[in-house]
Structures are given as structure tokens and as C-alpha cells.
Design a protein around this motif. Structure first.
Motif, PDB file in Angstrom:
ATOM      1  N   ALA A 571       0.824  -1.206   0.000  1.00 11.47           N
ATOM      2  CA  ALA A 571       0.000   0.000   0.000  1.00 11.47           C
ATOM      3  C   ALA A 571       0.860   1.258   0.000  1.00 11.47           C
ATOM      4  O   ALA A 571       0.540   2.248  -0.679  1.00 11.47           O
ATOM      5  CB  ALA A 571      -0.926  -0.014   1.212  1.00 11.47           C
ATOM      6  N   VAL A 572       1.939   1.236   0.773  1.00 10.19           N
ATOM      7  CA  VAL A 572       2.844   2.387   0.812  1.00 10.19           C
ATOM      8  C   VAL A 572       3.479   2.622  -0.556  1.00 10.19           C
ATOM      9  O   VAL A 572       3.541   3.764  -1.058  1.00 10.19           O
ATOM     10  CB  VAL A 572       3.928   2.169   1.893  1.00 10.19           C
ATOM     11  N   LEU A 573       3.945   1.543  -1.165  1.00 12.65           N
ATOM     12  CA  LEU A 573       4.577   1.686  -2.479  1.00 12.65           C
ATOM     13  C   LEU A 573       3.557   2.107  -3.536  1.00 12.65           C
ATOM     14  O   LEU A 573       3.884   2.877  -4.453  1.00 12.65           O
ATOM     15  CB  LEU A 573       5.263   0.372  -2.870  1.00 12.65           C
ATOM     16  N   GLY A 574       2.316   1.622  -3.400  1.00  9.55           N
ATOM     17  CA  GLY A 574       1.280   2.072  -4.330  1.00  9.55           C
ATOM     18  C   GLY A 574       1.006   3.554  -4.183  1.00  9.55           C
ATOM     19  O   GLY A 574       0.809   4.272  -5.185  1.00  9.55           O
ATOM     20  N   LEU A 575       0.962   4.039  -2.917  1.00  6.05           N
ATOM     21  CA  LEU A 575       0.762   5.476  -2.684  1.00  6.05           C
ATOM     22  C   LEU A 575       1.906   6.283  -3.284  1.00  6.05           C
ATOM     23  O   LEU A 575       1.684   7.312  -3.942  1.00  6.05           O
ATOM     24  CB  LEU A 575       0.651   5.725  -1.178  1.00  6.05           C
ATOM     25  N   ALA A 576       3.135   5.815  -3.070  1.00  6.37           N
ATOM     26  CA  ALA A 576       4.301   6.527  -3.618  1.00  6.37           C
ATOM     27  C   ALA A 576       4.283   6.521  -5.136  1.00  6.37           C
ATOM     28  O   ALA A 576       4.633   7.529  -5.780  1.00  6.37           O
ATOM     29  CB  ALA A 576       5.582   5.886  -3.094  1.00  6.37           C
ATOM     30  N   ALA A 577       3.867   5.391  -5.710  1.00  4.40           N
ATOM     31  CA  ALA A 577       3.821   5.313  -7.170  1.00  4.40           C
ATOM     32  C   ALA A 577       2.836   6.314  -7.742  1.00  4.40           C
ATOM     33  O   ALA A 577       3.113   6.990  -8.754  1.00  4.40           O
ATOM     34  CB  ALA A 577       3.439   3.883  -7.583  1.00  4.40           C
ATOM     35  N   ARG A 578       1.666   6.454  -7.093  1.00  5.27           N
ATOM     36  CA  ARG A 578       0.675   7.410  -7.582  1.00  5.27           C
ATOM     37  C   ARG A 578       1.163   8.848  -7.433  1.00  5.27           C
ATOM     38  O   ARG A 578       0.952   9.679  -8.318  1.00  5.27           O
ATOM     39  CB  ARG A 578      -0.636   7.211  -6.831  1.00  5.27           C
ATOM     40  N   ARG A 579       1.797   9.130  -6.332  1.00  5.74           N
ATOM     41  CA  ARG A 579       2.228  10.519  -6.096  1.00  5.74           C
ATOM     42  C   ARG A 579       3.408  10.923  -6.970  1.00  5.74           C
ATOM     43  O   ARG A 579       3.541  12.088  -7.338  1.00  5.74           O
ATOM     44  CB  ARG A 579       2.595  10.692  -4.621  1.00  5.74           C
ATOM     45  N   HIS A 580       4.266   9.970  -7.288  1.00  2.00           N
ATOM     46  CA  HIS A 580       5.484  10.313  -8.032  1.00  2.00           C
ATOM     47  C   HIS A 580       5.404   9.875  -9.483  1.00  2.00           C
ATOM     48  O   HIS A 580       6.356  10.088 -10.245  1.00  2.00           O
ATOM     49  CB  HIS A 580       6.701   9.681  -7.359  1.00  2.00           C
ATOM     50  N   GLY A 581       4.287   9.264  -9.862  1.00  2.00           N
ATOM     51  CA  GLY A 581       4.104   8.914 -11.260  1.00  2.00           C
ATOM     52  C   GLY A 581       5.077   7.876 -11.769  1.00  2.00           C
ATOM     53  O   GLY A 581       5.544   7.975 -12.923  1.00  2.00           O
ATOM     54  N   VAL A 582       5.405   6.901 -10.932  1.00  2.00           N
ATOM     55  CA  VAL A 582       6.320   5.830 -11.340  1.00  2.00           C
ATOM     56  C   VAL A 582       5.635   4.498 -11.082  1.00  2.00           C
ATOM     57  O   VAL A 582       4.735   4.387 -10.238  1.00  2.00           O
ATOM     58  CB  VAL A 582       7.659   5.904 -10.576  1.00  2.00           C
ATOM     59  N   PRO A 583       6.036   3.437 -11.766  1.00  2.00           N
ATOM     60  CA  PRO A 583       5.428   2.119 -11.527  1.00  2.00           C
ATOM     61  C   PRO A 583       5.760   1.608 -10.122  1.00  2.00           C
ATOM     62  O   PRO A 583       6.882   1.780  -9.635  1.00  2.00           O
ATOM     63  CB  PRO A 583       6.060   1.220 -12.607  1.00  2.00           C
ATOM     64  N   ALA A 584       4.799   0.981  -9.503  1.00  2.00           N
ATOM     65  CA  ALA A 584       5.019   0.466  -8.144  1.00  2.00           C
ATOM     66  C   ALA A 584       6.109  -0.588  -8.115  1.00  2.00           C
ATOM     67  O   ALA A 584       6.862  -0.689  -7.138  1.00  2.00           O
ATOM     68  CB  ALA A 584       3.718  -0.105  -7.574  1.00  2.00           C
ATOM     69  N   ASP A 585       6.216  -1.372  -9.193  1.00  2.00           N
ATOM     70  CA  ASP A 585       7.238  -2.428  -9.186  1.00  2.00           C
ATOM     71  C   ASP A 585       8.641  -1.885  -9.373  1.00  2.00           C
ATOM     72  O   ASP A 585       9.621  -2.633  -9.335  1.00  2.00           O
ATOM     73  CB  ASP A 585       6.927  -3.497 -10.231  1.00  2.00           C
ATOM     74  N   ASP A 586       8.775  -0.564  -9.576  1.00  2.00           N
ATOM     75  CA  ASP A 586      10.085   0.080  -9.647  1.00  2.00           C
ATOM     76  C   ASP A 586      10.550   0.546  -8.270  1.00  2.00           C
ATOM     77  O   ASP A 586      11.686   0.988  -8.107  1.00  2.00           O
ATOM     78  CB  ASP A 586      10.018   1.279 -10.605  1.00  2.00           C
ATOM     79  N   LEU A 587       9.641   0.420  -7.264  1.00  2.00           N
ATOM     80  CA  LEU A 587       9.922   1.015  -5.955  1.00  2.00           C
ATOM     81  C   LEU A 587      10.194  -0.048  -4.899  1.00  2.00           C
ATOM     82  O   LEU A 587       9.720  -1.179  -4.982  1.00  2.00           O
ATOM     83  CB  LEU A 587       8.734   1.872  -5.506  1.00  2.00           C
ATOM     84  N   SER A 588      10.935   0.354  -3.892  1.00  2.00           N
ATOM     85  CA  SER A 588      11.169  -0.482  -2.711  1.00  2.00           C
ATOM     86  C   SER A 588      11.177   0.410  -1.476  1.00  2.00           C
ATOM     87  O   SER A 588      11.360   1.623  -1.579  1.00  2.00           O
ATOM     88  CB  SER A 588      12.487  -1.245  -2.828  1.00  2.00           C
ATOM     89  N   LEU A 589      10.961  -0.232  -0.339  1.00  2.00           N
ATOM     90  CA  LEU A 589      10.969   0.467   0.945  1.00  2.00           C
ATOM     91  C   LEU A 589      12.196   0.011   1.714  1.00  2.00           C
ATOM     92  O   LEU A 589      12.349  -1.174   2.033  1.00  2.00           O
ATOM     93  CB  LEU A 589       9.698   0.150   1.726  1.00  2.00           C
ATOM     94  N   SER A 590      13.095   0.949   2.006  1.00  2.00           N
ATOM     95  CA  SER A 590      14.342   0.575   2.651  1.00  2.00           C
ATOM     96  C   SER A 590      14.773   1.670   3.617  1.00  2.00           C
ATOM     97  O   SER A 590      14.896   2.842   3.221  1.00  2.00           O
ATOM     98  CB  SER A 590      15.445   0.349   1.598  1.00  2.00           C
ATOM     99  N   GLY A 591      14.967   1.293   4.884  1.00  2.00           N
ATOM    100  CA  GLY A 591      15.451   2.242   5.870  1.00  2.00           C
ATOM    101  C   GLY A 591      14.553   3.442   6.054  1.00  2.00           C
ATOM    102  O   GLY A 591      15.048   4.553   6.329  1.00  2.00           O
TER     103      GLY A 591
END
Length: 783
Positions: A571-591
Motif C-alpha cells: 500500500a505504501v509503495l502504491g501510494l508513492a507510485a501514484r504521487r510520483h508517477g512511477v510504476p510500483a514495481d520500480d519502488l522499494s521500501l528501505s530504511g
């Protein structure tokens, strides 16, 4: 501690003395318990410490007879006492008048029939605990005393007196595989007995019931299974479950005895009747009558073996004394049957397990749960088999050891690591303790009184003292079995508090001393990369987590927390993907940061979430299990198997029958050491209970009456009884389990008892077919 080659050693970096968190405080770290310091300093609030203004105190009048009919009850003496607010009998139970863990066969309050000594008859609320006790003593009960049924095997014979109208058989589990009549070179027979053991937790049964504004009830209680408690309470109160809220209070140990209800319904009845909070705390003596115990057992075993030391067949008949009510006897019987052949390959098996009603104290769950009784018998048989064919006892076991891919007597294939031979080799090959020379002084490397059986009581100076070495290995299922819907629910929320990300993990999983709160936080840190984690007290406002038993909570609730964290992360990565206009599968949560594979760090959690809270609730199940075929006992009944081995070194005063355990060495596969320090604690604690059963712990029941309901007369091991221990911990991942973990808490209790008894046999030459071993078993005339 050591691990198998190629297995990463868990990080154990120094912990912060305030937070208890290490530099790496996730899965695999020895994170300190958040309640540890409070418990050591005496500041921790246990359920017996609860207090509310204007509260009343509850007390219970119990039957002094194991079997009787109630002719009449006179409450007038109690009602006349100043300060007494309520005196209730079975007539005042507004809903279902019985309860029970697997079947509702146990009366909330006795309704005309007494089936065991200590059965509750009347409950009382008063303004002072002593007033409540005096009122209980002032109740007059006229009993028609009857002869009790006290032997499980006799209770199942035709014509036996009936404890319940439907008969005395609770369950018969029948397992057949191959041809149990297969000829063998040698037949080895034995009859074994296991005494009634108490869980002996240090915090007696206690809780506080508080009437709610909506007409319902809140109960703060030490328990192992919040939702099953709630269901039974609500049924007897005659109200919907959502009007009963159960909150876990501080638990001073459990070991199975808190799976069944004790004072829960009683306190709620009194609170609703008086409209005031009611606290109940059992004395130690009442605690012995207020909870279930380990099933005493009589076990008949016959093994067929070849002259070369191969197991050909096993025929076993086991009788479990379930006492007056069902409790969890059907499941205990299933475990004794399905695990009754031990961790060995036996192609031809006939096992029959019978659980019976008697008028002895009710028996139910205790650490090891059916496997303990069976292990004492089959491990004693393994030693005798080895002797008969002239093999070393470890070598005989290794020749017959199961391994991954083996088929157990129920036909189930063991589809993860089963390092039985490896565990045996490790305990066998560990260096033995040096034997001191009699007549020495402390610290000289020679014997002094403190190192001898009897210690400073000065019973011997070494004469008549013989050393023995013995081995034991056991098998235990993990989790609920036979098709039970075994699941846990976790609610995980991620928010920003005071500028920092914070994870809240809410489950109904009972922390009973095993360190589950710590593990849930470790999983959240690993999955979400957030250091600050809060685990609120468990209660029934979240979905069920099942019982803290069967070595299952880290597996099942750990799996639920892991899955809920994964949902939050998505859900966090989906929110970030929508806000930053990038695919969710390009994102990770680290630190605590959102990282793009292509663009690097995009933002941190504080910047992303602001005031938003991401919350996910997940119900997680392990892979299914299946019921046993009633005729053959075939079926995939268990989800996971766990193994532990022990080597015991003992010194025995053969003239007085005194035993000193010199050293215990254990090897255990844990799949994944989620918290290595906690794993070590579980192995030490489980081994201590096994030592207790081997040498000292037994509830003495005569004619259905308990003779020793106190820690003066019921002996448990102290730190002075526990020897040095060597731990060898293997991490062979189970591919079907979260993080590859394997249940840890019960296996040490199972294998330590037979290892100690085997060592005493080696020292004395005595057969020793019963536990606990008594001094007269060692110095008596029988071999």
C-alpha cells in the motif's frame, strides 16, 4: 551455540539498554524482551496485581470429594456475613451451564453431581478476600459420597462404573500400517508409566471482571486463548460474543494449563450480578485444583527387531487418564498415537491410544501434549532393543532414524528437514564432563559435597556414587492438526508520530512468557524497515490468533504479521507510485525511505504519509492438515515436525537412591533462530520441565484425592537442580514455514526426560519403567 555449515549466524550486536533493540533488531537478532527488566525488578504488572476502586473479591467453594451427589446446599451462613455481596450456585448461571475446550461437558458450577475433588459448587463476592473465604467456608453442602473411578484402564472394562452417562471412553485413536504381525528375530516388550505432572506456573489463576456500560463485560485475565475464552464465557452468560471483551493481562507462565477456563466465567457472573468489578486470585493450593494437568499414562510397547538392529514392527497400547472432563484429551490422544513410534522408520505399526474419563483431576494440555508420554516409552524401548542386539544405544537409533522423505505411521511423508541422525551424533560427540576425584575441595577440580548427590546434606563422600550417560530423542508436531482451521489474524498500521515512522502490530496472540511480543516487533522491523514498533496488549477487538500452544504462535501469528506487513508495504509503495508517477514495481521500501531503482531515493516515509495512516488486517493460515482415517489412522494430520535430542550425564548414589544431573547436552533443529537468545531460553526452560518429570514432579492422587497440592510437597526443579547445559542449535529451513522457522518450545521437554532416566539406568542397571524415578526405584530389590 553452533549452526550447520553454510547457515548464516544470527547477528547478536549489543542492545540499547533502554529500548532493548540492537543495531540490527529484526529477525535473527537477539533482541531483549521489553518486559524483561520489569519482570526481573518486580515492576511488571501480572494479572494478580490488577486493581480497581470499589472492586469486590471473588472466592470459590469446591468439593472435598472426588465423586458424590449433592443432596442440598445451605447458603444462609454465607449470606449473613457482613460484606458479602453475592452467593451464586448453578441456578444463577443465565446461559449454558457447561463449558469446555473441545466439548462443553464441564459444569460452570456443580449441578447435583461431583466428578472430581475441587469441582466448583458455589462462588461468592465480598468486599474483602478474607470475608469471601470465610463466606465460602460458611456454606453448608450435604454430600452423598460415592466410590470414585480412579484407574483409566479399569474404567474402560465392561461393567465399570460410569463417570458420565455416555460411557468412560473419551477417544480411541487407531493406527495401522503394514503388517504388525511381521516375524522378527527378537521381540522387546515393556510396560511403562508416566505420573501426573503439573504445569507449576508461578502466577496463579487470576483476573478482573468489569461490568461495561452497554450491559456487557470486560475481563482482564491471564490466558492462552482469548477468543475461545470469550466464546465460552458469552455462552454461559447468555449474551452475544461482541458484548464480552477479553484483554490479556500479565501472564506468569502457562505451559498449557491456561488453555482451559478457570475463574473466567465465575468472575464475570459475580461482576454482572453485583454491578461492580470483581477480582479473583487463586491460592497455590486452589491452583492445583483449578487447572488441568498432564495426563498420567500406562503404555504397553512391543518392538520386533532383526538381529542386525533394524526395527521391523511396533505394537503399542496406551491408556491416558483424562480425569473428570474432556478438556483437550482427544487431541492429546491423537498426538500420542501419531507420534507414538518416535522419530524412527518402522514399516509395520499397530498403535491404539485410549483416553478415558475417571474421577481424578481433569487433565489436558501441557508442554509436549501426548508426545511426552509416548517418548518415554519408545526411548526406553530403544535402549532395551540396543542392549538385546549388542549395539551402542546411539548407533541403534541412528540405524533406524527417520530423515527427510521418511513416511510416518500415518502415511504422511516428512517433507522438510528431519535431522534425527545428525542430532544424535552431535550430542554423542560433544565432550563429556570431567569426573572429579572424591575428597576434593571447591575449585580444586576434585569432588566436594556440592558436586555429589545429596549435596551439602553430607549424605555421601563419594562412596556408592556411580556415573551414567544416557540419550533421548523425540518428535513433536507443530501447530493444530487433523484438519483444524488453524489461523491467526494480524492488524498492522504504519503512521508518522512526532516526525518518525511508527508501526503498530495488533494481534490476539497471548504472550505467556515465550517472547512473542519481541518476535512480532522483529518481524515488523524486518518487513517494513522501521525501527519504532509498538505491540499493544492482546485483546478480542482484533481477530483470533488461536492458542499460545502447540509451539505454533511464531509460525502462525508470525506468518500473519509478515503477511500484514507485506500488505502495508504494498500500500505504501502504491501510494508513492501514484504521487510520483512511477510504476510500483520500480519502488522499494528501505530504511524508512522510498527508493526507485531508476531514480534513487524519492522521499522518506514521513514526507510520504504526513497524517495518513496505512493499515492492513490479514488472516493467515498454514497449509491444510487432514483428519485421520478412523479405521487405519492414515492421513496428513500434521503441518510440521520438530526434533530435539539430549544427552544426560548423572551421578547416582546407589545406596540412597539420590540423583544429581551433572550435565545436559542438547541439539535441536529450529529451522530459523528468529531470536537466538529467546530460542536458548526456550530450550533451557523446556529441558528443566523434562528434568522435573524425570526426577521429582508428580501430583500424588490417592482414591481420586490430591495429596500434595503445594510447592512444599509438589517439588519442581530450582536453579540448584539444573546442571550446566550445552546447546547445539541447527537452522535447517522448512520451505513451507515463514522464514523457514520451526516450533521450538516443546521438543526439549520431550527428549530430556528419557535421556535422564536412561543415564540412571546406565549407572544402576535398574529397568526403571516409571517416571518420575523415586529413590526406592533405585535402591529397591527389583531390577
Amino acid at each position: 551455540m553452533t549452526t550447520v555449515p553454510g547457515t548464516p549466524t544470527a547477528p547478536t550486536s549489543p542492545a540499547d539498554p533502554v529500548t532493548g533493540r540492537s543495531a540490527d533488531a529484526g529477525v535473527g537478532a537477539s533482541v531483549l524482551r521489553p518486559d524483561g527488566t520489569l519482570k526481573v525488578t518486580g515492576e511488571f504488572a501480572f494479572s494478580s496485581d490488577l486493581w480497581m476502586a470499589d472492586m469486590l473479591w471473588g472466592a470459590t467453594l469446591r468439593s472435598p470429594h472426588p465423586r458424590a451427589r449433592i443432596r442440598s446446599v445451605d447458603l444462609s451462613g454465607a449470606l449473613r456475613l457482613p460484606g458479602v455481596a453475592a452467593v451464586l450456585t448453578s441456578d444463577e448461571v443465565p446461559g449454558r451451564k457447561t463449558y469446555g475446550l473441545e466439548s462443553a461437558d464441564q459444569p460452570v458450577l456443580a449441578d447435583g453431581v461431583i466428578r472430581y475433588q475441587g469441582e466448583p459448587v458455589v462462588i461468592i463476592a465480598a468486599d474483602h478476600p478474607e470475608t469471601a473465604r470465610r463466606a465460602a467456608a460458611a456454606v453448608g453442602v450435604d454430600y452423598d459420597v460415592l466410590t470414585p473411578v480412579t484407574d483409566a484402564e479399569t474404567a474402560l472394562r465392561p461393567g465399570a462404573e460410569l463417570v458420565h452417562p455416555g460411557g468412560n471412553l473419551v477417544r480411541h485413536v487407531r493406527i495401522r500400517r503394514g503388517d504388525p504381525q511381521m516375524p522378527a528375530d527378537i521381540m522387546v516388550r515393556g510396560r511403562y508409566q508416566v505420573g501426573m505432572q503439573d504445569q507449576a506456573f508461578l502466577g496463579p489463576e487470576s483476573g478482573l471482571a468489569v461490568p461495561a456500560d452497554d450491559g456487557g463485560i470486560e475481563l482482564y485475565v491471564a490466558t492462552q486463548w482469548l477468543h475461545v475464552d470469550r466464546a465460552q464465557i458469552a455462552a454461559s452468560l447468555g449474551m452475544p460474543e461482541d458484548m464480552v471483551r477479553v484483554v490479556l493481562a500479565g501472564v506468569g507462565g502457562a505451559f498449557g494449563a491456561r488453555e482451559d477456563l478457570s475463574m473466567q466465567i465465575h468472575a464475570c457472573l459475580l461482576a454482572l450480578h453485583t454491578g461492580r468489578p470483581v477480582k479473583m486470585v487463586y491460592s497455590r493450593e486452589e491452583s492445583f485444583f483449578g487447572h488441568v494437568h498432564r495426563h498420567p499414562a500406562t503404555l504397553y510397547y512391543q518392538h520386533g527387531i532383526t538381529a542386525e538392529g533394524r526395527l521391523v514392527s511396533l505394537s503399542a497400547r496406551i491408556y491416558l487418564d483424562g480425569g473428570a472432563y474432556i478438556s483437550s484429551s482427544p487431541a492429546v490422544a491423537a498426538n500420542a498415537a501419531t507420534l507414538g513410534a518416535g522419530p524412527y522408520e518402522v514399516p509395520n505399526v499397530a498403535i491404539d491410544v485410549y483416553a478415558a474419563y475417571t474421577n481424578n483431576p481433569p487433565c489436558g494440555a501441557m508442554r509436549g501434549f501426548g508426545a511426552v508420554q509416548a517418548c518415554f516409552a519408545y526411548e526406553s524401548q530403544m535402549d532395551e532393543c540396543a542392549r538385546r542386539v549388542g549395539l551402542d544405544p546411539v548407533e541403534f537409533r541412528i540405524r533406524n532414524a527417520m530423515s527427510e522423505g521418511s513416511v510416518v505411521p500415518t502415511g504422511q511423508i516428512v517433507d522438510s528437514a528431519a535431522p534425527v541422525a545428525e542430532l544424535l551424533r552431535r550430542v554423542r560427540d560433544a565432550p563429556l564432563p570431567a569426573r572429579p576425584i572424591p575428597g576434593g575441595q571447591a575449585g580444586s577440580g576434585l569432588w566436594d559435597l556440592r558436586e555429589l548427590p545429596g549435596g551439602v546434606s553430607n549424605t555421601t563422600h563419594g562412596e556408592g556414587v556411580v556415573r551414567g550417560v544416557g540419550y533421548g530423542i523425540g518428535i513433536k508436531n507443530v501447530g493444530f492438526s487433523e484438519g483444524f482451521d488453524d489461523y491467526s489474524t494480524a492488524r498492522v498500521a504504519l503512521a508518522v508520530v512526532a516526525g518518525e515512522p511508527l508501526v503498530t502490530v495488533h494481534t490476539a496472540a497471548a504472550e505467556v512468557g515465550q517472547g512473542l511480543v519481541t518476535i512480532q516487533a522483529q518481524i515488523a522491523r524486518t518487513e517494513l524497515g522501521v525501527d519504532q514498533v509498538v505491540v499493544p496488549p492482546a485483546d478480542t477487538t482484533v481477530g483470533s490468533a488461536g492458542s499460545s500452544s502447540a509451539s505454533r504462535q511464531t509460525y502462525v501469528t508470525g506468518g500473519a504479521v509478515q503477511a500484514a506487513c507485506a500488505a502495508v508495504r504494498a500500500a505504501v509503495l502504491g501510494l508513492a507510485a501514484r504521487r510520483h508517477g512511477v510504476p510500483a514495481d520500480d519502488l522499494s521500501l528501505s530504511g524508512g525511505k522510498i527508493v526507485s531503482q531508476s531514480a534513487g531515493v524519492l522521499t522518506d516515509l514521513a514526507g510520504l504519509l504526513g497524517d495518513e495512516v496505512i493499515e492492513e488486517t490479514v488472516t493467515w493460515r498454514h497449509r491444510p492438515t487432514y483428519p485421520l482415517d478412523p479405521e487405519t489412522g492414515q492421513g496428513n494430520a500434521h503441518v510440521q515436525y520438530a526434533f530435539a535430542a539430549h544427552r544426560a550425564v548423572v551421578d547416582v548414589d546407589t545406596e540412597l537412591g539420590l540423583v544429581k544431573v551433572v550435565e545436559l547436552t542438547t541439539a535441536q533443529d529450529v529451522g530459523k533462530a528468529m531470536n537466538p537468545l529467546a530460542v536458548a531460553g526456550q530450550i533451557h526452560g523446556g529441558t528443566a520441565q523434562g528434568l522435573g518429570l524425570a526426577l521429582m514432579e508428580e501430583i500424588q492422587v490417592s482414591g481420586g484425592a490430591v495429596r500434595n497440592p503445594s510447592f512444599t510437597d509438589y517439588l519442581i526443579p530450582t536453579i540448584l537442580d539444573m546442571p550446566p547445559m550445552k546447546l547445539d542449535i541447527l537452522e535447517l529451513a522448512d520451505p513451507h514455514a515463514p522464514y523457514g522457522l520451526r516450533g521450538v518450545g516443546e521438543p526439549p521437554t520431550i527428549s530430556s526426560t528419557p535421556a535422564i532416566v536412561a543415564a540412571i539406568r546406565a549407572a544402576t542397571g535398574k529397568a526403571l519403567h516409571r517416571v518420575p524415578v523415586r529413590p526406592d526405584d533405585i535402591v529397591g530389590l527389583e531390577g
